[in-house]
Design a protein around this motif. Structure first.
Motif, PDB file in Angstrom:
ATOM      1  N   ILE A  20       0.849  -1.196   0.000  1.00 22.54           N
ATOM      2  CA  ILE A  20       0.000   0.000   0.000  1.00 22.54           C
ATOM      3  C   ILE A  20       0.884   1.245   0.000  1.00 22.54           C
ATOM      4  O   ILE A  20       0.426   2.322  -0.309  1.00 22.54           O
ATOM      5  N   HIS A  21       2.158   1.061   0.366  1.00 25.05           N
ATOM      6  CA  HIS A  21       3.129   2.156   0.302  1.00 25.05           C
ATOM      7  C   HIS A  21       4.504   1.545   0.047  1.00 25.05           C
ATOM      8  O   HIS A  21       4.854   0.526   0.644  1.00 25.05           O
ATOM      9  N   LEU A  22       5.255   2.166  -0.869  1.00 24.09           N
ATOM     10  CA  LEU A  22       6.604   1.697  -1.181  1.00 24.09           C
ATOM     11  C   LEU A  22       7.496   2.890  -1.462  1.00 24.09           C
ATOM     12  O   LEU A  22       7.129   3.782  -2.220  1.00 24.09           O
ATOM     13  N   GLU A  23       8.653   2.907  -0.816  1.00 27.33           N
ATOM     14  CA  GLU A  23       9.676   3.909  -1.104  1.00 27.33           C
ATOM     15  C   GLU A  23      10.987   3.173  -1.324  1.00 27.33           C
ATOM     16  O   GLU A  23      11.367   2.324  -0.517  1.00 27.33           O
ATOM     17  N   VAL A  24      11.657   3.484  -2.428  1.00 26.31           N
ATOM     18  CA  VAL A  24      12.975   2.937  -2.721  1.00 26.31           C
ATOM     19  C   VAL A  24      13.892   4.123  -2.995  1.00 26.31           C
ATOM     20  O   VAL A  24      13.683   4.854  -3.957  1.00 26.31           O
ATOM     21  N   VAL A  25      14.862   4.345  -2.126  1.00 29.54           N
ATOM     22  CA  VAL A  25      15.752   5.500  -2.213  1.00 29.54           C
ATOM     23  C   VAL A  25      17.182   5.022  -2.450  1.00 29.54           C
ATOM     24  O   VAL A  25      17.716   4.236  -1.660  1.00 29.54           O
ATOM     25  N   ASN A  26      17.793   5.494  -3.526  1.00 27.76           N
ATOM     26  CA  ASN A  26      19.188   5.169  -3.821  1.00 27.76           C
ATOM     27  C   ASN A  26      20.074   6.047  -2.932  1.00 27.76           C
ATOM     28  O   ASN A  26      20.094   7.256  -3.078  1.00 27.76           O
ATOM     29  N   GLU A  27      20.780   5.420  -2.012  1.00 25.68           N
ATOM     30  CA  GLU A  27      21.668   6.142  -1.107  1.00 25.68           C
ATOM     31  C   GLU A  27      23.141   5.911  -1.444  1.00 25.68           C
ATOM     32  O   GLU A  27      24.026   6.209  -0.641  1.00 25.68           O
ATOM     33  N   SER A  28      23.412   5.409  -2.630  1.00 21.38           N
ATOM     34  CA  SER A  28      24.785   5.076  -3.018  1.00 21.38           C
ATOM     35  C   SER A  28      25.704   6.285  -2.954  1.00 21.38           C
ATOM     36  O   SER A  28      26.883   6.163  -2.606  1.00 21.38           O
ATOM     37  N   HIS A  29      25.160   7.465  -3.270  1.00 23.12           N
ATOM     38  CA  HIS A  29      25.979   8.685  -3.271  1.00 23.12           C
ATOM     39  C   HIS A  29      26.560   9.003  -1.894  1.00 23.12           C
ATOM     40  O   HIS A  29      27.509   9.761  -1.784  1.00 23.12           O
ATOM     41  N   LYS A  30      26.002   8.409  -0.851  1.00 28.58           N
ATOM     42  CA  LYS A  30      26.497   8.650   0.506  1.00 28.58           C
ATOM     43  C   LYS A  30      27.665   7.730   0.849  1.00 28.58           C
ATOM     44  O   LYS A  30      28.172   7.765   1.964  1.00 28.58           O
ATOM     45  N   HIS A  31      28.066   6.886  -0.073  1.00 26.92           N
ATOM     46  CA  HIS A  31      29.087   5.877   0.195  1.00 26.92           C
ATOM     47  C   HIS A  31      30.256   6.024  -0.767  1.00 26.92           C
ATOM     48  O   HIS A  31      30.183   6.726  -1.763  1.00 26.92           O
ATOM     49  N   ASN A  32      31.315   5.319  -0.475  1.00 25.72           N
ATOM     50  CA  ASN A  32      32.546   5.400  -1.260  1.00 25.72           C
ATOM     51  C   ASN A  32      32.431   4.484  -2.486  1.00 25.72           C
ATOM     52  O   ASN A  32      33.055   3.423  -2.541  1.00 25.72           O
ATOM     53  N   VAL A  33      31.597   4.903  -3.426  1.00 21.69           N
ATOM     54  CA  VAL A  33      31.379   4.138  -4.660  1.00 21.69           C
ATOM     55  C   VAL A  33      31.410   5.114  -5.840  1.00 21.69           C
ATOM     56  O   VAL A  33      31.251   6.323  -5.655  1.00 21.69           O
TER      57      VAL A  33
END
Length: 106
Positions: A20-33
């Motif tokens: 009924i609710h879905l959030e997918v957030v790319n947090e890769s920018h916060k890491h050493n990648v």
């Protein structure tokens, strides 16, 4: 055309859990990648399928659905699962992830 990892995660979770609710957030920018990586995601899934199941079991259900993504580059998943009742009783906010402590950005 290949779907982004984020798109694949969203599609598989929608198909498996009818959230009924879905959030997918790319947090890769916060890491050493490298820039534009898709390695670290924060996911919130609210589904009736989690009713009567412990948090660990809910997380295992999601991890099993995303097994292929973990094999193909998904490194870390900050997962939050809720039943509709728990979601409605909560603030309805996906909380900020803690800062990455691994790796150096230097």
């Amino acid at each position: 055309f290949s779907m982004s990892l984020q798109g694949a995660i969203e599609e598989k979770i929608r198909a498996a859990f009818a959230p009924i609710h879905l959030e997918v957030v790319n947090e890769s920018h916060k890491h050493n990648v490298p820039r534009d990586s898709e390695t670290h995601f924060k996911v919130l899934v609210v589904s009736e399928l989690f009713e009567g199941k412990k948090i660990m079991e809910q997380h295992r259900m999601v991890n099993n659905v995303l097994e292929e993504e973990f094999t193909n580059g998904l490194h870390a998943l900050a997962l939050s699962t809720k039943t509709p009742a728990k979601w409605n009783a909560s603030s309805g906010v996906l909380h900020e992830s803690p800062p990455c402590l691994g790796g150096s950005k230097a």
